[in-house]
Design an enzyme around this catalytic site. Structure first.
Site, PDB file in Angstrom:
ATOM      1  CE  LYS A   1       0.483 -34.682 -12.535  1.00 36.75           C
ATOM      2  NZ  LYS A   1       0.291 -35.844 -11.682  1.00 36.75           N
TER       3      LYS A   1
ATOM      4  CD  GLU B   1      -6.398 -32.142 -15.134  1.00 41.09           C
ATOM      5  OE1 GLU B   1      -6.833 -32.122 -13.959  1.00 41.09           O
ATOM      6  OE2 GLU B   1      -5.768 -33.089 -15.610  1.00 41.09           O
TER       7      GLU B   1
ATOM      8  CG  HIS C   1      -3.568 -30.316  -4.135  1.00 43.17           C
ATOM      9  ND1 HIS C   1      -4.890 -30.382  -4.477  1.00 43.17           N
ATOM     10  CD2 HIS C   1      -3.210 -29.014  -4.264  1.00 43.17           C
ATOM     11  CE1 HIS C   1      -5.317 -29.182  -4.808  1.00 43.17           C
ATOM     12  NE2 HIS C   1      -4.316 -28.329  -4.669  1.00 43.17           N
TER      13      HIS C   1
ATOM     14  NE  ARG D   1       4.219 -43.767  -7.347  1.00 45.61           N
ATOM     15  CZ  ARG D   1       3.285 -43.356  -6.521  1.00 45.61           C
ATOM     16  NH1 ARG D   1       2.832 -44.156  -5.573  1.00 45.61           N
ATOM     17  NH2 ARG D   1       2.769 -42.144  -6.626  1.00 45.61           N
TER      18      ARG D   1
HETATM   19  P1  ADP Z   1       0.361 -41.979  -3.245  1.00 48.47           P
HETATM   20  O1  ADP Z   1      -0.320 -41.406  -4.446  1.00 48.47           O
HETATM   21  O2  ADP Z   1       1.394 -43.013  -3.578  1.00 48.47           O
HETATM   22  O3  ADP Z   1      -0.518 -42.431  -2.177  1.00 48.47           O
HETATM   23  P2  ADP Z   1       0.989 -39.270  -2.384  1.00 48.47           P
HETATM   24  O4  ADP Z   1       0.113 -38.721  -3.450  1.00 48.47           O
HETATM   25  O5  ADP Z   1       0.725 -38.951  -0.984  1.00 48.47           O
HETATM   26  O6  ADP Z   1       1.193 -40.858  -2.578  1.00 48.47           O
HETATM   27  O7  ADP Z   1       2.467 -38.842  -2.668  1.00 48.47           O
HETATM   28  C1  ADP Z   1       2.945 -39.035  -3.929  1.00 48.47           C
HETATM   29  C2  ADP Z   1       4.161 -39.887  -3.935  1.00 48.47           C
HETATM   30  O8  ADP Z   1       5.298 -39.131  -3.703  1.00 48.47           O
HETATM   31  C3  ADP Z   1       4.232 -40.968  -2.920  1.00 48.47           C
HETATM   32  O9  ADP Z   1       3.529 -42.105  -3.252  1.00 48.47           O
HETATM   33  C4  ADP Z   1       5.662 -41.286  -3.032  1.00 48.47           C
HETATM   34  O10 ADP Z   1       5.844 -42.093  -4.160  1.00 48.47           O
HETATM   35  C5  ADP Z   1       6.319 -39.993  -3.356  1.00 48.47           C
HETATM   36  N1  ADP Z   1       7.141 -39.383  -2.325  1.00 48.47           N
HETATM   37  C6  ADP Z   1       7.010 -38.152  -1.834  1.00 48.47           C
HETATM   38  N2  ADP Z   1       7.998 -37.868  -1.000  1.00 48.47           N
HETATM   39  C7  ADP Z   1       8.764 -38.945  -0.932  1.00 48.47           C
HETATM   40  C8  ADP Z   1       9.973 -39.262  -0.238  1.00 48.47           C
HETATM   41  N3  ADP Z   1      10.583 -38.382   0.552  1.00 48.47           N
HETATM   42  N4  ADP Z   1      10.474 -40.469  -0.371  1.00 48.47           N
HETATM   43  C9  ADP Z   1       9.886 -41.338  -1.165  1.00 48.47           C
HETATM   44  N5  ADP Z   1       8.793 -41.085  -1.860  1.00 48.47           N
HETATM   45  C10 ADP Z   1       8.223 -39.907  -1.762  1.00 48.47           C
HETATM   46  P1  ADP Z   2      -0.091 -35.666  -8.226  1.00 53.77           P
HETATM   47  O1  ADP Z   2       0.744 -36.219  -9.331  1.00 53.77           O
HETATM   48  O2  ADP Z   2       0.563 -34.570  -7.501  1.00 53.77           O
HETATM   49  O3  ADP Z   2      -0.682 -36.750  -7.392  1.00 53.77           O
HETATM   50  P2  ADP Z   2      -2.761 -35.401  -9.374  1.00 53.77           P
HETATM   51  O4  ADP Z   2      -3.045 -35.021 -10.759  1.00 53.77           O
HETATM   52  O5  ADP Z   2      -2.977 -36.821  -9.005  1.00 53.77           O
HETATM   53  O6  ADP Z   2      -1.294 -34.916  -8.996  1.00 53.77           O
HETATM   54  O7  ADP Z   2      -3.630 -34.464  -8.408  1.00 53.77           O
HETATM   55  C1  ADP Z   2      -3.448 -34.435  -7.033  1.00 53.77           C
HETATM   56  C2  ADP Z   2      -4.727 -34.046  -6.335  1.00 53.77           C
HETATM   57  O8  ADP Z   2      -5.197 -32.770  -6.776  1.00 53.77           O
HETATM   58  C3  ADP Z   2      -5.883 -34.984  -6.588  1.00 53.77           C
HETATM   59  O9  ADP Z   2      -5.886 -36.082  -5.712  1.00 53.77           O
HETATM   60  C4  ADP Z   2      -7.088 -34.084  -6.363  1.00 53.77           C
HETATM   61  O10 ADP Z   2      -7.350 -33.932  -4.996  1.00 53.77           O
HETATM   62  C5  ADP Z   2      -6.612 -32.755  -6.889  1.00 53.77           C
HETATM   63  N1  ADP Z   2      -7.012 -32.562  -8.301  1.00 53.77           N
HETATM   64  C6  ADP Z   2      -6.291 -32.920  -9.370  1.00 53.77           C
HETATM   65  N2  ADP Z   2      -6.917 -32.606 -10.507  1.00 53.77           N
HETATM   66  C7  ADP Z   2      -8.082 -32.034 -10.158  1.00 53.77           C
HETATM   67  C8  ADP Z   2      -9.177 -31.458 -10.886  1.00 53.77           C
HETATM   68  N3  ADP Z   2      -9.188 -31.405 -12.219  1.00 53.77           N
HETATM   69  N4  ADP Z   2     -10.208 -30.965 -10.194  1.00 53.77           N
HETATM   70  C9  ADP Z   2     -10.207 -30.971  -8.843  1.00 53.77           C
HETATM   71  N5  ADP Z   2      -9.204 -31.482  -8.105  1.00 53.77           N
HETATM   72  C10 ADP Z   2      -8.149 -32.006  -8.746  1.00 53.77           C
HETATM   73 MG    MG Z   3      -1.879 -38.247  -8.002  1.00 53.45          MG
END
Ligand code: ADP
Ligand code: ADP
Ligand code: MG
Length: 683
Positions: free
Chosen positions: A116, A200, A235, A297
């Site tokens: 990130k 952040e 989250h 992906r």
């Molecule tokens: P997305 O952003 O793809 O909608 P989420 O934010 O809910 O998904 O979860 C993040 C990602 O973690 C999922 O998309 C998936 O790629 C991965 N993930 C988490 N747990 C598993 C698991 N047990 N098997 C496969 N993928 C997983």
């Molecule tokens: P991951 O890789 O686990 O998906 P993300 O960076 O996409 O991590 O963040 C996951 C979630 O956390 C986001 O969908 C949002 O709900 C929350 N989030 C992330 N960054 C922020 C931010 N700067 N302020 C508020 N909420 C955040």
């Molecule tokens: Mg995310």
């Protein structure tokens, strides 16, 4: 186009990819771990190869074994699905090095977005607005704490390698920063083997809005509009939709163009998602959204985009990977209607949405009115090894209101028996006022559900049934579903003495004591004492409530048709019962009730002329009933005259008391053990 592909994944996404490949006439090769020998994706694929033991690290993350299976099976390309190896650039490289095609972006593009912090640096260069914060190299507490106060609290500490909501910590005050930092680093180290973090600004009224992008190998990149994924717990997304409610065309154009710019900056090909966070405190505004990360992906929630565009994203992935040009330009694309996805999980909303494991005894999914993507079938186990998702339910309507209404109907048709799921939670969420009004933000679920109990309320009828099941299964509840034909026969204990069995159960943290008496082949009287621990009746304590229940086998294994026979009765319902080690799990409609067995024992009343009831000593016919409901009786007073074995016998009151229940009816045939009269509890 390919003639054969290998799918390096499991569950619903493997099944979903196989479906499209099959439609295109492409052969499919599945891989499976030892835990998945009989999994749906294995059955669906043309062939399947074993790749290792159950833990993902030894199977679905074992790139070498997967590549070996691909070569041995003659597959030309590997689709990684999501999760597992999908965002692992080393795997993408190894696939290419083996002379196979990786169905996804280049290893270089994956690497660019893999962390990130580096991704944000890259995006800043490309003039993509990023969430304000610190994403430099320094990791010392003093530096990060200083940056946090420069940014201004509240802040979010994020693992640079993070995903799936792990390694995230919100910090509201400077004084909490040090603890939060070490917690985030610990979690990141454990989950990703990398404890590097960034800090952040925490965006106010945050909405997670992401743009689906698609690129090809000919330099074309388009976007397929947005998805709103603001409904999150821990989250993590749980309900997603497209388009985003309240999204104006100027904002859509701005976000779409920014996402395309981000993708072009890294020479992106294939399906990808650019995730943004938007400040919705004053509605969505084109200048108030920031890049969070890019997922290189296919995304879990891609079906909502498919629903509103009419495209098959997996088909597009395959075509692009095979070298085709995207078959459309941006101007050819339009949004049609509105789509919603709900993720059905085996998880306990009551316990902080923790995954729940167990066997799926029954699975009824709303396929008639919704798109359902699933990777499991009734009889499958949700194991601790993998993600506990059971299915994705996707509805599409002309309007948002219509799509939500169909989703509510779809959830009402959904039945998962035998384990705890988030069905009730989803139903409540889909009925929420703010959700229906489109007033979304990522804190909605926590606000709306904090302090609200989602557990199914205690149901004494089901507690009685659980106790009956325990008795019928034999004293030892050994696990596995027991033989339900037990209902066709009488339990052996029925034939000795004056049968009573007492069972102690814990439901929702409260201990319940049930004393059971068999009153007929399929009829039971359950007496509940006051439920307070320590007051367990030693044949002495007064029972307070009683339920007379008829339990009949249902049409399917594990099903019971139950009916109350006492004055509170009238309702018949079919429920699903699973006997598990130490507990009984009963599913009634969408709700799952768990009864933990604490103890069970038989209580043989050696002297039938004591206690609260008059029971038929042998099979026979009731000749006369000499008392009535509510009557006061004295010990020894004749209450019932019965004819049995051509002999008339008089059954008398066991003690002084008041008749609280009268079950005997003149002329009726009764079996031995049938409860005829119940006296009111003694004070
Ligand atoms: P997305 O952003 O793809 O909608 P989420 O934010 O809910 O998904 O979860 C993040 C990602 O973690 C999922 O998309 C998936 O790629 C991965 N993930 C988490 N747990 C598993 C698991 N047990 N098997 C496969 N993928 C997983
Ligand atoms: P991951 O890789 O686990 O998906 P993300 O960076 O996409 O991590 O963040 C996951 C979630 O956390 C986001 O969908 C949002 O709900 C929350 N989030 C992330 N960054 C922020 C931010 N700067 N302020 C508020 N909420 C955040
Ligand atoms: Mg995310």
């Amino acid at each position: 186009m390919f003639t054969r592909i290998l799918i390096a994944n499991r569950g619903e996404i493997a099944c979903r990819i196989i479906r499209t490949a099959r439609r295109l006439g492409i052969g499919t090769v599945a891989v499976f771990s030892e835990a998945d020998r009989e999994a749906l994706h294995v059955h669906m694929a043309d062939e399947a190869w074993a790749i290792g033991p159950a833990p993902a690290s030894e199977s679905y993350l074992n790139g070498a074994a997967i590549i070996a299976a691909a070569r041995a099976s003659g597959a030309e390309a590997i689709h990684p699905g999501y999760g597992f190896l999908s965002e692992n650039p080393d795997f993408a490289e190894a696939v290419e090095a083996a002379g196979l095609v990786f169905i996804g972006p280049s290893a270089k593009a994956i690497r660019a977005m893999g962390h990130k912090d580096a991704a944000k640096v890259l995006m800043e260069k490309a003039k993509v607005p990023v969430v304000p914060g610190y994403h430099g190299a320094a990791q010392e507490l003093v530096v990060l704490a200083g940056k946090a106060s420069e940014i201004g609290f509240p802040v979010l500490i994020k693992a640079r390698a993070g995903g799936g909501g792990k390694g995230l910590r919100r910090v509201d005050h400077q004084s909490d920063f040090a603890d939060a930092l070490s917690a985030a680093k610990r979690e990141a180290k454990a989950a990703f083997g990398d404890d590097h973090v960034l800090v952040e600004k925490l965006i106010a009224s945050p909405r997670h809005i992401e743009i689906q992008v698609f690129g090809d190998h000919h330099g074309n990149v388009v976007h397929l509009f947005e998805r709103d994924c603001s409904l999150q717990r821990r989250h993590q997304k749980v309900v997603e939709e497209a388009p985003a409610p309240g999204m104006g065309s100027d904002m859509r154009a701005a976000m779409g163009a920014t996402a395309v710019k981000a993708a072009k900056a890294i020479g992106y090909s294939g399906a990808g998602t650019v995730e943004f966070i938007a400040d919705a405190s004053e509605g969505l505004r084109p200048e108030r959204f920031w890049f969070m990360e890019m997922n290189t992906r296919l995304q879990v929630e891609h079906p909502v985009t498919e629903a509103i565009t009419g495209l098959d994203l997996v088909e597009l992935q395959l075509r692009v990977a095979a070298g085709d040009e995207l078959p459309f330009a941006q101007s050819d694309l339009a949004i049609e209607g509105h789509a919603v996805e709900a993720r059905l999980y085996a998880e306990d909303a009551e316990k902080g949405f923790l995954p729940a494991i167990g066997q799926i005894d029954e699975l009824v999914l709303p396929e008639a009115i919704a798109r359902v993507d699933t990777g499991v079938a009734a009889g499958d186990q949700i194991t601790p090894h993998y993600d506990p998702m059971i299915a994705k339910i996707i509805t599409h309507g002309k309007t948002r209101k219509e799509a939500l209404a169909v989703m509510r109907a779809a959830l009402n048709q959904t039945r998962v028996g035998g384990l705890i799921t988030n069905t009730v939670f989803l139903k409540r969420l889909l009925c929420d006022r703010d959700v229906n009004a489109g007033r979304l933000d990522t804190g909605l679920i926590e606000r709306a559900f904090s302090g609200m109990s989602l557990a199914a309320p205690y149901d004494p009828e089901l507690a009685a049934l659980a106790a009956i099941e325990i008795i019928m299964a034999g004293s030892a509840v050994t696990g596995g579903s027991h033989d339900h034909s037990a209902f066709a026969q009488l339990g052996p204990w029925c034939h000795w003495g004056w049968p009573r069995r007492s069972v102690s159960l814990v439901c929702l943290g409260v201990e319940r004591h049930v004393v059971l008496q068999r009153t007929g082949a399929r009829e039971w009287l359950a007496l509940f004492d006051d439920g307070e621990p320590g007051k367990h009746p030693d044949g002495m304590a007064p029972p307070r409530d009683s339920i007379l229940l008829r339990v009949m086998p249902g049409r399917h294994v594990g099903e019971r048709l139950i009916e109350r026979l006492d004055p509170d009765g009238g309702r018949r319902r079919t429920v699903l019962v699973a006997n598990r080690p130490g507990c009984v799990v009963i599913t009634a409609q969408a709700t799952t009730h768990v009864f933990d067995l604490t103890s069970e024992r038989a209580e043989t009343d050696a002297d039938p002329a004591s206690g609260d009831s008059v029971i038929a000593p042998m099979p026979g016919i009731i000749k006369e009933v000499l008392t009535r409901q509510g009557a006061s009786v004295r010990a020894g007073q004749p209450l019932i005259i019965m004819e049995a074995m051509k002999m008339e016998m008089t059954l008398a009151a066991p003690r002084d008391g008041e008749v609280c229940d009268l079950f005997a009816q003149a002329g009726r045939q009764v079996e031995d053990g049938t409860m005829l009269v119940l006296l009111k509890a003694q004070e």
